[in-house]
Design a protein around this motif. Structure first.
Motif, mmCIF file in Angstrom:
data_model
loop_
_atom_site.group_PDB
_atom_site.id
_atom_site.type_symbol
_atom_site.label_atom_id
_atom_site.label_comp_id
_atom_site.label_asym_id
_atom_site.label_seq_id
_atom_site.Cartn_x
_atom_site.Cartn_y
_atom_site.Cartn_z
ATOM 1 N N LEU A 1 58.177 71.180 27.019
ATOM 2 C CA LEU A 1 58.683 70.473 28.187
ATOM 3 C C LEU A 1 57.650 69.252 28.469
ATOM 4 O O LEU A 1 56.998 68.945 29.250
ATOM 5 N N THR A 2 57.736 68.341 27.209
ATOM 6 C CA THR A 2 56.871 67.271 27.224
ATOM 7 C C THR A 2 57.652 65.950 27.154
ATOM 8 O O THR A 2 58.999 65.910 26.520
ATOM 9 N N LEU A 3 56.839 64.851 27.364
ATOM 10 C CA LEU A 3 57.706 63.717 27.207
ATOM 11 C C LEU A 3 58.194 63.287 25.905
ATOM 12 O O LEU A 3 58.978 62.458 25.299
ATOM 13 N N GLU A 4 57.332 63.737 25.050
ATOM 14 C CA GLU A 4 57.672 63.796 23.553
ATOM 15 C C GLU A 4 58.978 64.034 23.002
ATOM 16 O O GLU A 4 59.673 63.878 21.926
ATOM 17 N N ARG A 5 59.626 64.751 23.936
ATOM 18 C CA ARG A 5 61.038 65.386 23.638
ATOM 19 C C ARG A 5 62.119 64.181 23.635
ATOM 20 O O ARG A 5 62.947 64.431 23.226
ATOM 21 N N PHE A 6 61.614 63.316 24.402
ATOM 22 C CA PHE A 6 62.521 62.347 24.576
ATOM 23 C C PHE A 6 62.308 60.901 24.011
ATOM 24 O O PHE A 6 61.059 60.247 23.812
ATOM 25 N N PRO A 7 63.421 60.153 23.712
ATOM 26 C CA PRO A 7 63.294 58.820 23.401
ATOM 27 C C PRO A 7 63.091 58.001 24.421
ATOM 28 O O PRO A 7 63.117 58.477 25.761
ATOM 29 N N ASP A 8 62.650 56.917 24.441
ATOM 30 C CA ASP A 8 62.386 55.930 25.804
ATOM 31 C C ASP A 8 63.622 55.699 26.531
ATOM 32 O O ASP A 8 64.631 55.682 26.085
ATOM 33 N N GLY A 9 63.389 55.826 27.757
ATOM 34 C CA GLY A 9 64.572 55.604 28.516
ATOM 35 C C GLY A 9 64.023 54.972 29.858
ATOM 36 O O GLY A 9 62.651 54.482 29.920
ATOM 37 N N GLU A 10 64.649 54.660 30.663
ATOM 38 C CA GLU A 10 64.169 53.799 31.966
ATOM 39 C C GLU A 10 63.822 54.612 33.083
ATOM 40 O O GLU A 10 62.998 54.152 33.804
ATOM 41 N N ASP A 11 64.476 55.896 33.279
ATOM 42 C CA ASP A 11 64.346 56.607 34.439
ATOM 43 C C ASP A 11 64.048 57.737 34.216
ATOM 44 O O ASP A 11 64.614 58.574 33.206
ATOM 45 N N LEU A 12 63.164 58.682 34.839
ATOM 46 C CA LEU A 12 62.856 60.248 34.386
ATOM 47 C C LEU A 12 62.760 60.879 35.578
ATOM 48 O O LEU A 12 62.394 60.597 36.729
ATOM 49 N N TRP A 13 63.840 61.885 35.658
ATOM 50 C CA TRP A 13 64.026 62.710 36.656
ATOM 51 C C TRP A 13 63.302 64.208 36.510
ATOM 52 O O TRP A 13 63.547 64.712 35.412
ATOM 53 N N LEU A 14 62.507 64.618 37.231
ATOM 54 C CA LEU A 14 61.767 65.882 37.262
ATOM 55 C C LEU A 14 62.225 66.924 38.323
ATOM 56 O O LEU A 14 61.908 66.650 39.634
ATOM 57 N N LEU A 15 62.946 67.804 37.855
ATOM 58 C CA LEU A 15 63.585 68.612 38.831
ATOM 59 C C LEU A 15 63.098 69.954 38.822
ATOM 60 O O LEU A 15 63.076 70.639 37.711
ATOM 61 N N ALA A 16 62.433 70.580 39.895
ATOM 62 C CA ALA A 16 61.800 71.932 39.835
ATOM 63 C C ALA A 16 62.126 72.822 41.049
ATOM 64 O O ALA A 16 62.516 72.129 42.329
ATOM 65 N N THR A 17 62.129 74.020 40.974
ATOM 66 C CA THR A 17 62.126 74.886 42.141
ATOM 67 C C THR A 17 60.636 75.660 42.012
ATOM 68 O O THR A 17 60.253 75.971 40.900
ATOM 69 N N GLY A 18 60.360 76.049 43.204
ATOM 70 C CA GLY A 18 59.147 76.746 43.397
ATOM 71 C C GLY A 18 57.946 76.190 42.331
ATOM 72 O O GLY A 18 57.684 75.254 42.620
ATOM 73 N N THR A 19 57.243 77.431 41.994
ATOM 74 C CA THR A 19 56.124 77.222 40.926
ATOM 75 C C THR A 19 56.464 76.370 39.663
ATOM 76 O O THR A 19 55.249 75.885 38.693
ATOM 77 N N GLY A 20 57.802 76.071 39.363
ATOM 78 C CA GLY A 20 58.106 74.899 38.270
ATOM 79 C C GLY A 20 57.453 73.864 38.511
ATOM 80 O O GLY A 20 57.484 72.918 37.529
ATOM 81 N N LEU A 21 57.175 73.526 39.737
ATOM 82 C CA LEU A 21 56.319 72.232 39.788
ATOM 83 C C LEU A 21 55.101 71.758 38.881
ATOM 84 O O LEU A 21 54.781 70.709 38.564
ATOM 85 N N SER A 22 54.483 73.116 38.506
ATOM 86 C CA SER A 22 53.278 72.972 37.742
ATOM 87 C C SER A 22 53.012 72.036 36.821
ATOM 88 O O SER A 22 52.332 71.261 36.755
ATOM 89 N N ALA A 23 54.027 72.064 35.745
ATOM 90 C CA ALA A 23 54.207 71.241 34.572
ATOM 91 C C ALA A 23 54.393 69.875 35.139
ATOM 92 O O ALA A 23 53.757 68.914 34.337
ATOM 93 N N TYR A 24 55.027 69.363 36.258
ATOM 94 C CA TYR A 24 55.101 68.033 36.392
ATOM 95 C C TYR A 24 53.970 67.365 37.193
ATOM 96 O O TYR A 24 53.778 66.411 37.203
ATOM 97 N N MET A 25 53.144 68.239 37.692
ATOM 98 C CA MET A 25 51.898 67.755 38.315
ATOM 99 C C MET A 25 51.130 67.343 37.195
ATOM 100 O O MET A 25 50.406 66.226 37.348
ATOM 101 N N SER A 26 51.137 67.901 35.818
ATOM 102 C CA SER A 26 50.334 67.362 34.792
ATOM 103 C C SER A 26 50.886 66.153 34.170
ATOM 104 O O SER A 26 50.162 65.089 33.819
ATOM 105 N N ILE A 27 52.103 66.165 34.417
ATOM 106 C CA ILE A 27 52.806 64.776 33.853
ATOM 107 C C ILE A 27 52.507 63.542 34.758
ATOM 108 O O ILE A 27 52.152 62.645 34.475
ATOM 109 N N LEU A 28 52.423 63.762 36.088
ATOM 110 C CA LEU A 28 52.329 62.813 37.016
ATOM 111 C C LEU A 28 51.054 62.334 37.045
ATOM 112 O O LEU A 28 50.520 61.205 37.377
#
Length: 257
Positions: free
Chosen positions: A109-136
């Motif tokens: 679940l890393t940005l390397e999965r994606f080609p460049d784009g303009e907008d990034l959506w991070l959708l999480a429930t509960g403790t799924g937020l964890s990975a997004y905190m690292s990204i942010l």
């Protein structure tokens, strides 16, 4: 003697977000441990019947890093599963206690999965937020995307861990939108609804002022299996799909349950 596949680290800080239910902890970090934002670690505890609290690990569980790759310590966020074998013991750790960390990071679940784009959506429930905190917390995300929308679905407002930090980041960066959504109470300016309902009826796009466009948007999903299955189906109908066989995708999914 074979080299151990893990290191013994020390708990440095514990925070209870919701006493007896949600908590985070920080531990020391081996200088050789390197990871990408969005990846997870395997954490180990000594077997429950071990007489020595520093005994070799007998039980392992996966936890996404909350910390960014440049931070000196590792941080993890967890829910306490009362009948679980691991999380109640993890929640009882205090500064100075031992926690084992597998030397190899895992997950895609890393940005390397994606080609460049303009907008990034991070959708999480509960403790799924964890990975997004690292990204942010990592500056890479804002160099790659014009807009970032973080959507965190919870039941009640008290479960919005890291809320102050995220709001502070959004206050400093007009390109970051934070949408905290609760299903059991109404938060100021937010609907009381499920994330998947808001995906289906366009509510998320209206709240963020941002279109879910497969040509320019990249979407990450992290949370409970029911949400992932429903959101993946809804987004698939709109042209979002994970990458496959060397073909870059615009959707990345990780079960956090």
């Amino acid at each position: 003697m074979a080299e151990e596949k893990y290191t013994r680290q020390t708990v440095t800080h514990v925070r209870a977000w919701v006493p007896g239910k949600l908590f985070s902890l920080r531990v020391s970090r081996d200088p050789a441990y390197a990871f990408q934002p969005g990846q997870f670690a395997r954490l180990g505890l000594a077997a429950e019947d071990a007489h020595d609290c520093a005994a070799p690990p007998g039980l392992w569980r996966a936890y996404s890093m909350v910390s960014a790759p440049h931070e000196a310590e590792l941080e993890f966020y967890s829910i306490v599963v009362p009948e679980g074998q691991f999380s109640p013991r993890l929640a009882r750790l205090r500064p100075g206690d031992a926690l084992y960390v597998d030397k190899t990071p895992f997950g895609f679940l890393t940005l390397e999965r994606f080609p460049d784009g303009e907008d990034l959506w991070l959708l999480a429930t509960g403790t799924g937020l964890s990975a997004y905190m690292s990204i942010l917390r990592d500056p890479t995300v804002r160099r790659r995307f014009r807009r970032v929308a973080l959507v965190h679905g919870v039941r009640t407002a008290e479960e919005l861990a890291y809320r102050d930090e995220i709001q502070a980041l959004a206050g400093q960066d007009p390109g970051l939108t934070y949408l905290p959504i609760a299903t059991r109470e109404t938060l100021p300016g937010m609907p009381q609804d499920r994330l998947t309902t808001l995906v289906a009826d366009g509510g998320l796009e209206r709240l963020a002022g941002l279109a879910l466009d497969p040509a320019r948007s990249r979407v990450m999903l992290c949370g409970n299996p029911a949400m992932l299955a429903d959101a993946r189906k809804l987004l698939g109908e709109r042209g979002f799909a994970p990458g496959r066989r060397g073909i870059p995708g615009n959707l990345a999914v990780e079960n956090y349950w």
